[in-house]
Design a protein around this motif. Structure first.
Motif, PDB file in Angstrom:
ATOM      1  N   VAL A 184      56.332   1.282  49.482  1.00  0.00           N
ATOM      2  CA  VAL A 184      57.253   1.388  48.562  1.00  0.00           C
ATOM      3  C   VAL A 184      58.727   1.967  49.250  1.00  0.00           C
ATOM      4  O   VAL A 184      58.568   2.929  49.849  1.00  0.00           O
ATOM      5  CB  VAL A 184      56.870   2.409  47.357  1.00  0.00           C
ATOM      6  CG1 VAL A 184      57.795   2.805  46.460  1.00  0.00           C
ATOM      7  CG2 VAL A 184      55.493   1.682  46.797  1.00  0.00           C
TER       8      VAL A 184
ATOM      9  N   ALA B   7      56.617   5.766  43.025  1.00  0.00           N
ATOM     10  CA  ALA B   7      55.832   4.981  42.248  1.00  0.00           C
ATOM     11  C   ALA B   7      54.282   5.145  42.206  1.00  0.00           C
ATOM     12  O   ALA B   7      53.630   5.186  43.260  1.00  0.00           O
ATOM     13  CB  ALA B   7      56.247   3.632  42.796  1.00  0.00           C
TER      14      ALA B   7
ATOM     15  N   TYR C 220      50.779  -1.074  41.480  1.00  0.00           N
ATOM     16  CA  TYR C 220      51.697  -0.201  41.037  1.00  0.00           C
ATOM     17  C   TYR C 220      51.930  -0.158  39.595  1.00  0.00           C
ATOM     18  O   TYR C 220      51.817  -1.106  38.952  1.00  0.00           O
ATOM     19  CB  TYR C 220      52.820   0.053  41.978  1.00  0.00           C
ATOM     20  CG  TYR C 220      52.708  -0.052  43.343  1.00  0.00           C
ATOM     21  CD1 TYR C 220      52.815   1.099  44.024  1.00  0.00           C
ATOM     22  CD2 TYR C 220      52.377  -1.165  44.111  1.00  0.00           C
ATOM     23  CE1 TYR C 220      52.585   1.253  45.446  1.00  0.00           C
ATOM     24  CE2 TYR C 220      52.060  -1.013  45.425  1.00  0.00           C
ATOM     25  CZ  TYR C 220      52.057   0.072  45.904  1.00  0.00           C
ATOM     26  OH  TYR C 220      51.729   0.090  47.431  1.00  0.00           O
TER      27      TYR C 220
ATOM     28  N   LEU D 299      55.332   0.150  36.891  1.00  0.00           N
ATOM     29  CA  LEU D 299      56.846   0.221  36.938  1.00  0.00           C
ATOM     30  C   LEU D 299      57.228   1.305  35.955  1.00  0.00           C
ATOM     31  O   LEU D 299      57.833   1.050  35.010  1.00  0.00           O
ATOM     32  CB  LEU D 299      57.475  -1.163  36.318  1.00  0.00           C
ATOM     33  CG  LEU D 299      56.716  -2.288  37.193  1.00  0.00           C
ATOM     34  CD1 LEU D 299      57.557  -3.683  36.599  1.00  0.00           C
ATOM     35  CD2 LEU D 299      57.152  -2.207  38.853  1.00  0.00           C
TER      36      LEU D 299
ATOM     37  N   LEU E 262      60.613  -2.014  40.943  1.00  0.00           N
ATOM     38  CA  LEU E 262      59.969  -1.655  42.260  1.00  0.00           C
ATOM     39  C   LEU E 262      60.351  -2.380  43.319  1.00  0.00           C
ATOM     40  O   LEU E 262      60.542  -3.599  43.321  1.00  0.00           O
ATOM     41  CB  LEU E 262      58.512  -1.723  41.909  1.00  0.00           C
ATOM     42  CG  LEU E 262      57.618  -1.213  43.054  1.00  0.00           C
ATOM     43  CD1 LEU E 262      57.519   0.229  43.061  1.00  0.00           C
ATOM     44  CD2 LEU E 262      56.120  -1.604  42.608  1.00  0.00           C
TER      45      LEU E 262
END
Length: 802
Positions: A687, A693, A702, A704, A709
């Protein structure tokens, strides 16, 4: 006259006392950390300068007392001890490695005990650690350079969301600095630029090598002064110096940093020839400008230029170039697990608890105890009664029955406590192999002493140890000794004071760096649906119950003698992934858990403790679960169980058993036969933003939380590699009301290119246009806040220039 004599005598006594006090006076001066900074969760150096201004020699112990909180049952403090003999008018320097944690005037003290600790008298004392406490995810770069501001440009990275601290290693330039890896533990990188290293101690190179192998990064630079930089470190250098030349262009450095504007030339650089294992990272006009060589879990870098020289010193992209070279040292959310699977103090809860249990001391089952008690009660009452009745002596029952009960109970106690009349010890170890002969070991030792009191455990080959209790803010000093840790040669003596009967004393070695330990040789292949290969035991000793683990899946290899090989195959949906924390309890080990295959017990010692094994495996899995751990690793592990005779208790050998988990990551061989191939799913993204995140391991993917992202995929980077195919594969959610929009960064045009909304695949028409620095692919997801996404998989192919 009598009054005068009395007055003279009193004066003589006073002056004698003052003279004696002056002769026995010791002065302490301390320096903590590097550049006045220490980091939470890492060891840091404490320099104690002890001077003796008096007129007589003084012998005693330099002691750092730290509050242990409730870890010793509130029974005392933990002391780190160094023995010292001080001549009159002399001064000596003592170095300690201490755990990074909050220090206050009430939870620690530095003292000098004349005559030794704790029986002696403290004749000097002061609070010692006066330093700024950095967070565990801060990156710390130590610098020794001709120009003290040579690395000041790194502070520019903090404006991009990093937390970077540059500290000067002035103390390391002193000849008395021991260069022990534990004293460098809080440093992510050490930079040596145009400084003479021939003044360093003779063992500095060997100790610096062990620090690098434990996940450090060493940068050697200097340009025309490079020979001076490596004078004492030639064995570590990735290159052999061959002279100097002048470069008119530095486009390769700009490309590596992802900067559109290269620094203006010309620049005088050193010319070097790559040594075995070295990889060119940046090459300009055929001249290697940046070269890296993996070493254990760390890296040694060669830079062909002087870091403080123009035009690079004022180049706006210099900080970005170093961000690329520092890599995970900057991007890991938690420093504790930057190297794959390294076990740090945060993850040893299971290990600490398991040290309380000794497999050789097993209580009888309750049913057996009940039966024995029934037999005993019948024999003592009715048996004695009928015997006395037969002899006509029933009146003796009032004293015979109690006498038989006492004798029987004493005999049963003697038999039952036979194993418990002597001290016993055990060590539990997790050893993580790097694959090239280095390793990092986390170990715990416990000793059970029937008599209690004061006792000393001698633990050889452990350079730094502590008591499990010393972590975090430990409260206030108790004012009485609980335990003492003393470094003696290459080993450690742990002394426990005023221990109760049948208590268990425990010590902990959190991060021991090892070399010459061998490795697990392997050849693996992955086709997107199956992982198979051959594992070879090159560790020099037998390994039992060897497994290969990829995320939630595993395959058993079996027992491997030294030099023996075994094959494995397991069906997997993707390469690696986090190991679920229930795997240690589902995988078949020494004593099969419910539902486990009995075949897992072959060649396992009859007294092997599956609980010990599961706790050690859980300790390792907890380390890989910490933030910042590798997301896509495949591991092989096995066990070593042995009886050791080198532990001593109060100077005498004590029987001890060691259970050791041996682990190594199996890295995919991207380069084969002049080609570089990256199969789908092997390279996991990192990331870029937002920094926090949320990771969802079940997807894996993941959330948002901020509606966007940005991810980066780091393909294997080599200056001699040319990627000819780069592809992304997406898993779309057709039920989403607002689909996620993916974009790919075009480095050549300096813009984001959207991916077709319903497309399941994206392929670069010319990969070089999209790869930052020739190896970094950046993608972005935008969608409704709170949406969950699965990161796309990257596939790449290329060639290696001959």
């Amino acid at each position: 006259m009598a009054l005068v004599a009395i007055g003279l005598l009193a004066a003589a006594i006073v002056f004698a006392g003052l003279a004696s006090a002056e002769e026995g006076r010791v002065v302490l001066r301390t320096e903590a950390g590097w550049g006045g900074k220490i980091r939470e969760g890492s060891l840091f150096p404490l320099k104690v300068i002890v001077s003796n201004p008096g007129g007589r020699d003084v012998s005693g112990d330099v002691v750092v007392r730290v509050a242990a909180g409730d870890g010793l049952g509130g029974s005392g403090d933990v002391a780190y001890v160094r023995r010292l003999d001080l001549p009159a008018g002399g001064a000596k320097t003592v170095w300690f490695a201490l755990p990074g944690q909050p220090y206050t005037d009430r939870n620690h003290a530095v003292e000098f005990y004349a005559g030794g600790y704790p029986q002696g008298k403290p004749i000097a004392s002061e609070p010692a650690v006066k330093a700024q406490l950095l967070s565990a995810n801060a990156a710390v770069v130590g610098v020794m350079a001709r120009d003290p501001d040579a690395m000041a440009f790194l502070s520019l990275l903090n404006a991009k969301g990093y937390d970077v601290h540059v500290v000067r290693l002035d103390a390391a330039a002193d000849r008395d600095f021991p260069w022990e890896p534990e004293l460098l533990d809080m440093l992510d990188a050490v930079v040596l630029n145009a400084v003479p290293t021939d003044t360093l101690p003779a063992n500095a190179a060997e100790r610096l090598e062990r620090w690098v192998a434990g996940s450090g990064k060493l940068f050697l630079a200097g340009g025309t002064s490079y020979p001076k930089t490596v004078a004492a470190l030639e064995a570590l250098s990735p290159v052999a110096y061959r002279g100097t030349t002048q470069l008119e262009s530095l486009e390769s450095l700009a490309a590596a940093a992802g900067e559109p504007n290269p620094p203006a030339g010309p620049l005088t650089v050193s010319v070097a020839e790559l040594r075995s294992g070295a990889e060119p990272w940046a090459v300009q006009s055929g001249v290697p400008v940046a070269v890296r060589r993996p070493l254990g879990f760390g890296e040694v870098w060669y830079l062909a230029y002087d870091l403080s020289g123009e035009p690079l010193a004022s180049w706006s992209g210099h900080a970005g170039l170093w961000a690329a070279m520092l890599g995970d040292s900057l991007k890991a959310e938690n420093h504790s697990t930057k190297a794959a699977g390294l076990v740090r103090p945060q993850s040893v809860y299971e290990l600490e608890n398991e040290l309380d249990f000794f497999p050789g001391l097993k209580a009888l089952p309750l049913g057996v105890l009940s039966l024995l008690f029934l037999v005993y009660a019948t024999a003592v009452t009715w048996g004695v009664y009928f015997l006395l009745k037969r002899r006509g002596r029933r009146e003796w029952a009032w004293w015979v029955v109690p006498a038989v009960a006492v004798v029987s109970s004493t005999a049963m106690f003697a038999v039952g406590a036979a194993e418990r009349r002597t001290a016993i010890a055990q060590t539990l170890e997790v050893t993580v192999l790097s694959g090239d002969g280095y390793a990092v070991r986390t170990a715990g030792v416990s000793v059970a002493v029937p008599g209690g009191g004061d006792y000393t455990l001698e633990w050889p080959e452990v350079r730094f140890a502590t008591i499990f209790a010393v972590r975090g803010n430990a409260g206030e000093l108790a004012g009485k000794p609980g335990a003492a840790i003393e470094r003696v040669g290459d080993g450690t003596h742990a002394t426990f004071f005023d221990a109760p009967f049948w208590s268990v004393g425990k010590a902990f070695a959190p991060f021991e760096r090892l070399s010459g330990v061998g490795a697990l040789g392997y050849d693996v292949r992955y086709d997107g649906g199956a992982l198979e290969g051959v594992l070879r035991n090159d560790t020099g000793s037998k390994l039992t119950d060897v497994y290969v683990v990829s995320g939630p899946d595993w395959a058993r290899v079996g027992d491997l003698e030294p030099g023996e090989s075994g094959s494995f195959r397991l069906a997997v949906s993707r390469w690696g992934g986090r190991i679920p924390n229930d795997v240690p309890w589902r995988i078949p080990l020494a004593s099969p858990s419910p539902g486990a295959s009995p075949s897992a017990t072959d060649s396992v010692p009859a007294d092997a403790s599956s609980e010990h094994r599961r706790s050690l495996l859980t300790t390792f899995v907890n380390a890989t679960e910490l933030p910042g751990a590798r997301l896509n690793a495949v591991y092989a592990f096995g066990w070593r169980e042995r009886t050791r005779s080198d532990l001593k208790l109060n100077g005498k050998p004590v029987r001890a058993r060691t259970t050791e988990l041996v682990v190594q990551e199996l890295r995919y061989p991207f380069v084969r036969d002049g080609r570089i191939v990256v199969p789908k799913g092997i390279v996991a993204p990192k990331v870029v933003s937002p920094a926090k995140a949320p990771y969802l391991p079940d997807l894996p993917g993941y959330r948002l939380d901020e509606g966007a992202l940005m991810l980066e995929y780091a393909l294997p980077r080599r200056a001699d590699a040319e990627y000819r195919s780069v592809r992304l594969t997406f898993e779309r959610d057709p039920s989403a009301q607002r689909p996620v929009q993916w974009s790919v960064w075009n480095e050549a045009d300096w813009r984001w290119e959207p991916v077709a909304e319903q497309s399941a695949e994206w392929e670069a028409d010319r990969p070089a246009r999209y790869l930052i620095g020739g190896s970094l692919l950046r993608v972005r997801a935008a969608g409704p806040e709170g949406a969950t996404i699965r990161a796309p998989d990257v596939t790449a192919e290329g060639v290696i220039a001959p």
